[in-house]
Design an enzyme around this catalytic site. Structure first.
Site, PDB file in Angstrom:
ATOM      1  N   GLU A  96     -17.136 -31.608   1.311  1.00 56.52           N
ATOM      2  CA  GLU A  96     -17.171 -32.390   1.994  1.00 56.52           C
ATOM      3  C   GLU A  96     -18.588 -32.947   3.317  1.00 56.52           C
ATOM      4  O   GLU A  96     -19.927 -33.136   2.920  1.00 56.52           O
ATOM      5  CB  GLU A  96     -16.985 -30.733   2.865  1.00 56.52           C
ATOM      6  CG  GLU A  96     -16.348 -31.130   4.738  1.00 56.52           C
ATOM      7  CD  GLU A  96     -16.364 -29.963   4.818  1.00 56.52           C
ATOM      8  OE1 GLU A  96     -16.408 -28.506   4.798  1.00 56.52           O
ATOM      9  OE2 GLU A  96     -17.323 -29.129   6.127  1.00 56.52           O
ATOM     10  N   ASP A  98     -19.369 -34.691   6.674  1.00 54.78           N
ATOM     11  CA  ASP A  98     -19.476 -33.926   8.210  1.00 54.78           C
ATOM     12  C   ASP A  98     -19.963 -34.888   9.130  1.00 54.78           C
ATOM     13  O   ASP A  98     -21.245 -34.733   8.720  1.00 54.78           O
ATOM     14  CB  ASP A  98     -19.712 -32.636   8.250  1.00 54.78           C
ATOM     15  CG  ASP A  98     -18.961 -31.310   7.503  1.00 54.78           C
ATOM     16  OD1 ASP A  98     -17.719 -31.445   8.011  1.00 54.78           O
ATOM     17  OD2 ASP A  98     -19.305 -30.210   7.444  1.00 54.78           O
ATOM     18  N   GLU A 100     -20.504 -33.714  13.314  1.00 55.54           N
ATOM     19  CA  GLU A 100     -20.410 -32.587  14.511  1.00 55.54           C
ATOM     20  C   GLU A 100     -20.406 -33.068  15.245  1.00 55.54           C
ATOM     21  O   GLU A 100     -22.019 -33.794  15.204  1.00 55.54           O
ATOM     22  CB  GLU A 100     -20.425 -31.446  14.103  1.00 55.54           C
ATOM     23  CG  GLU A 100     -19.967 -30.897  13.239  1.00 55.54           C
ATOM     24  CD  GLU A 100     -19.265 -29.617  12.318  1.00 55.54           C
ATOM     25  OE1 GLU A 100     -18.321 -28.373  12.478  1.00 55.54           O
ATOM     26  OE2 GLU A 100     -20.905 -29.016  12.523  1.00 55.54           O
TER      27      GLU A 100
END
Ligand SMILES: *[C@@H]1O[C@H](CO)[C@@H](O)[C@H](O)[C@H]1NC(C)=O
Length: 285
Positions: A96, A98, A100
């Site tokens: 993953e 990411d 955010e």
């Protein structure tokens, strides 16, 4: 003319760039009408209210790519809200990458939170403030993912580089195809000042917008990559991004961001890792 056209077709088929229309590249996956394609997929909006958030995912799976998206984040009092924009594979040993975005009270700074998981293990957070108001306008958030490195960029300025450190035993995401996901949801138990500031539902619905998706990427389908295998004779037919590294100017800008805007780096959190910092931290990742 004919040979020119031929050349374009050839380049087009080898580089697998896809641009533009969000409805050709993404499916809305949840939110019961709260996520919307606008203007034939020129724009996509996610919204969040007390009952639910919303989200979308890419139709394609990718194994390496240089992926740009423009986002305009929830404005006003966005405290408690999180807009997640990431790549992820499936399964218990997933990879993953990411982004955010943690909202805040009006006028207080958003946090850009980043992480990299390889084979199900993350704990590699780096957090940043931004040098602009990410709610006033669209800005480009990019992920360069090739076999040597992952680079997170904002408006073309690299903010984080995670290098392939397999030579010192650190797994690197390079075998599992990933989809692009995004969602807007309520995380007021942790997002803003560690959960101190709660979502103000009188401000709902909260909205984040997306446009100008662009992917120079290897698309994974039926167990095969759209990119040619990386042999010396064929590598030139793949995009230059597949072996891109940071030039001197980009490294300088990365240092500038890390010096002035980074507010958390797992690689300097010695309290958190009393038995020693993760191995990749010694090779500046
Ligand atoms: C919100 O603003 C406060 C006060 O300036 C700051 O400490 C915090 O890092 C900001 N961002 C988030 C997501 O909490």
């Amino acid at each position: 003319m004919a040979s020119m056209l031929h050349l374009f077709l050839l380049l087009g088929s080898l580089m697998v760039a896809s641009a533009g229309s969000l409805n050709e590249n993404f499916d809305i996956t949840w939110g019961d009408g709260r996520a919307k394609m606008v203007n034939d997929g020129e724009l996509l909006t996610l919204s969040l209210d007390k009952a639910s958030g919303s989200g979308f995912q890419s139709k394609n799976e990718y194994l390496f790519g240089k992926i740009d998206m423009q986002l305009k984040l929830v404005g006003g009092n966005s405290a408690g809200t999180v807009t997640a924009y990431y790549l992820s594979s499936k399964g218990s040993t997933w990879d993953e990458i990411d982004f955010e975005f943690l909202g805040n009270l009006s006028g207080d700074p958003y946090i850009l939170h980043s992480n990299v998981f390889s084979q199900g293990k993350g704990n590699r957070e780096q957090q940043f403030y931004l040098w602009f108001d990410p709610t006033a306008d669209f800005h480009t958030y990019s992920i360069l993912w090739n076999p040597q490195r992952i680079v997170f960029s904002v408006d073309g300025t690299p903010i984080r580089e995670f290098k392939n450190s397999e030579s010192i035993g650190v797994p690197f995401p390079k075998n599992q195809p990933m989809r692009i996901y995004s969602s807007l949801w309520n995380a007021d138990d942790w997002a803003t000042r560690g959960g101190l500031v709660k979502t103000d539902w009188t401000q709902a619905p909260f909205t984040a917008s997306y446009r100008n998706f662009k992917a120079d990427a290897c698309i994974w389908s039926n167990g095969k990559s759209s990119c040619t295998s990386n042999s010396p004779s064929s590598s030139s037919s793949n995009g230059p991004w597949l072996s891109e590294e940071l030039d001197t100017t980009s490294q300088e800008r990365l240092k500038w961001v890390q010096k002035n805007y980074m507010i958390y780096n797992y690689c300097s959190d010695t309290k958190r890792f009393p038995q020693g910092l993760p191995a990749e931290c010694s090779s500046t990742s």
